[in-house]
Scaffold this motif. Structure first.
Motif, PDB file in Angstrom:
ATOM      1  N   GLN A   1       1.244   5.757 -29.860  1.00 17.48           N
ATOM      2  CA  GLN A   1       0.155   6.150 -29.064  1.00 17.48           C
ATOM      3  C   GLN A   1       0.589   5.998 -27.442  1.00 17.48           C
ATOM      4  O   GLN A   1       0.133   4.932 -26.669  1.00 17.48           O
ATOM      5  N   ASP A   2       1.286   6.992 -27.179  1.00 14.52           N
ATOM      6  CA  ASP A   2       1.899   7.184 -25.816  1.00 14.52           C
ATOM      7  C   ASP A   2       1.052   7.158 -24.909  1.00 14.52           C
ATOM      8  O   ASP A   2       1.308   6.923 -23.253  1.00 14.52           O
ATOM      9  N   GLU A   3      -0.173   7.552 -24.753  1.00 16.28           N
ATOM     10  CA  GLU A   3      -1.369   7.700 -23.992  1.00 16.28           C
ATOM     11  C   GLU A   3      -1.720   6.491 -23.497  1.00 16.28           C
ATOM     12  O   GLU A   3      -2.910   6.586 -22.728  1.00 16.28           O
ATOM     13  N   TRP A   4      -1.815   5.482 -24.225  1.00 16.78           N
ATOM     14  CA  TRP A   4      -2.087   4.039 -23.994  1.00 16.78           C
ATOM     15  C   TRP A   4      -1.199   3.200 -23.455  1.00 16.78           C
ATOM     16  O   TRP A   4       0.195   3.329 -23.907  1.00 16.78           O
ATOM     17  N   THR A   5      -1.479   2.350 -22.341  1.00 19.78           N
ATOM     18  CA  THR A   5      -0.462   1.394 -21.758  1.00 19.78           C
ATOM     19  C   THR A   5      -1.224  -0.023 -22.286  1.00 19.78           C
ATOM     20  O   THR A   5      -2.332  -0.285 -22.120  1.00 19.78           O
ATOM     21  N   THR A   6      -0.552  -0.958 -22.979  1.00 21.80           N
ATOM     22  CA  THR A   6      -0.883  -2.411 -23.267  1.00 21.80           C
ATOM     23  C   THR A   6      -0.939  -3.210 -21.894  1.00 21.80           C
ATOM     24  O   THR A   6       0.194  -3.161 -21.220  1.00 21.80           O
ATOM     25  N   LEU A   7      -1.941  -3.832 -21.804  1.00 21.85           N
ATOM     26  CA  LEU A   7      -2.353  -4.517 -20.565  1.00 21.85           C
ATOM     27  C   LEU A   7      -2.611  -5.946 -21.162  1.00 21.85           C
ATOM     28  O   LEU A   7      -3.182  -6.032 -22.352  1.00 21.85           O
ATOM     29  N   ARG A   8      -2.454  -6.922 -20.485  1.00 25.30           N
ATOM     30  CA  ARG A   8      -2.551  -8.202 -20.764  1.00 25.30           C
ATOM     31  C   ARG A   8      -2.935  -9.286 -19.524  1.00 25.30           C
ATOM     32  O   ARG A   8      -2.489  -9.321 -18.598  1.00 25.30           O
ATOM     33  N   LEU A   9      -3.862 -10.074 -19.769  1.00 25.73           N
ATOM     34  CA  LEU A   9      -4.524 -11.073 -18.970  1.00 25.73           C
ATOM     35  C   LEU A   9      -4.144 -12.425 -19.638  1.00 25.73           C
ATOM     36  O   LEU A   9      -4.546 -12.597 -20.822  1.00 25.73           O
ATOM     37  N   VAL A  10      -3.267 -13.340 -19.177  1.00 27.91           N
ATOM     38  CA  VAL A  10      -2.925 -14.453 -20.037  1.00 27.91           C
ATOM     39  C   VAL A  10      -3.900 -15.865 -19.562  1.00 27.91           C
ATOM     40  O   VAL A  10      -4.602 -15.765 -18.269  1.00 27.91           O
ATOM     41  N   ALA A  11      -4.039 -16.687 -20.304  1.00 29.58           N
ATOM     42  CA  ALA A  11      -5.055 -17.726 -19.891  1.00 29.58           C
ATOM     43  C   ALA A  11      -4.633 -18.478 -18.550  1.00 29.58           C
ATOM     44  O   ALA A  11      -5.646 -18.944 -17.948  1.00 29.58           O
ATOM     45  N   GLU A  12      -3.725 -18.696 -18.237  1.00 31.38           N
ATOM     46  CA  GLU A  12      -3.242 -19.443 -17.036  1.00 31.38           C
ATOM     47  C   GLU A  12      -3.835 -18.457 -15.833  1.00 31.38           C
ATOM     48  O   GLU A  12      -3.756 -18.880 -14.677  1.00 31.38           O
TER      49      GLU A  12
END
Length: 157
Positions: free
Chosen positions: A139-150
């Protein structure tokens, strides 16, 4: 049969934690691992927010997979998200990965899922080749992003 897949039991918690750590070492992320039996037990067996399977080859536990369900707003169906799959290096290329996906596809069909998704590190060429071979589409059209708990309390809005 040489390959056997079993749903994790409560007594498997220490073994799963060891396998999680082996996965983290392989991914160079061991500094991020929380090795807490109670948290894993609660997630798998109390909250049931995830499920784990153990992978055996000739009677030896050689890996694990952990998955959970999400939801597709476009398909209006749940999906199965494969959070992690790990097979010890000495047991790769023996058909265990294919059996994991057979198991997950069966589980997805039984629970009326519209898809199975997972992520793979860009540098993991062997896994990417395997996933391509089994028909998975990147799924090259998507970028994985993340917010972590801290960082939750640092949210600026």
């Amino acid at each position: 049969m040489k390959i056997k897949i079993n749903e994790a039991q409560e007594s498997d918690i220490p073994l799963i934690l060891d396998l999680i750590y082996e996965l983290a070492v392989y991914e160079h992320l061991e500094h991020q691992v929380v090795r807490d039996k109670e948290s894993l037990y609660k997630a798998l067996f109390i909250e049931k927010s995830a499920a784990a399977i153990l992978l055996a080859y000739e009677g030896n536990i050689v890996g694990f997979a952990l998955y959970f369900y999400n939801f597709s707003t476009f398909l209006l169906k749940k999906g199965l998200y494969l959070e992690d799959v790990f097979i010890k290096e000495a047991y790769r290329n023996l058909g265990i990965g294919k059996e994991v996906f057979r198991y997950l596809i069966k589980k997805a069909k039984e629970t009326n899922c519209g898809r199975i998704e997972w992520s793979c590190l860009n540098w993991n060429e062997n896994s990417l080749k395997f996933y391509n071979k089994i028909g998975a589409k990147t799924q090259d059209e998507w970028t994985t992003l993340r917010l972590v708990a801290e960082d939750f309390d640092k949210f600026p809005y």
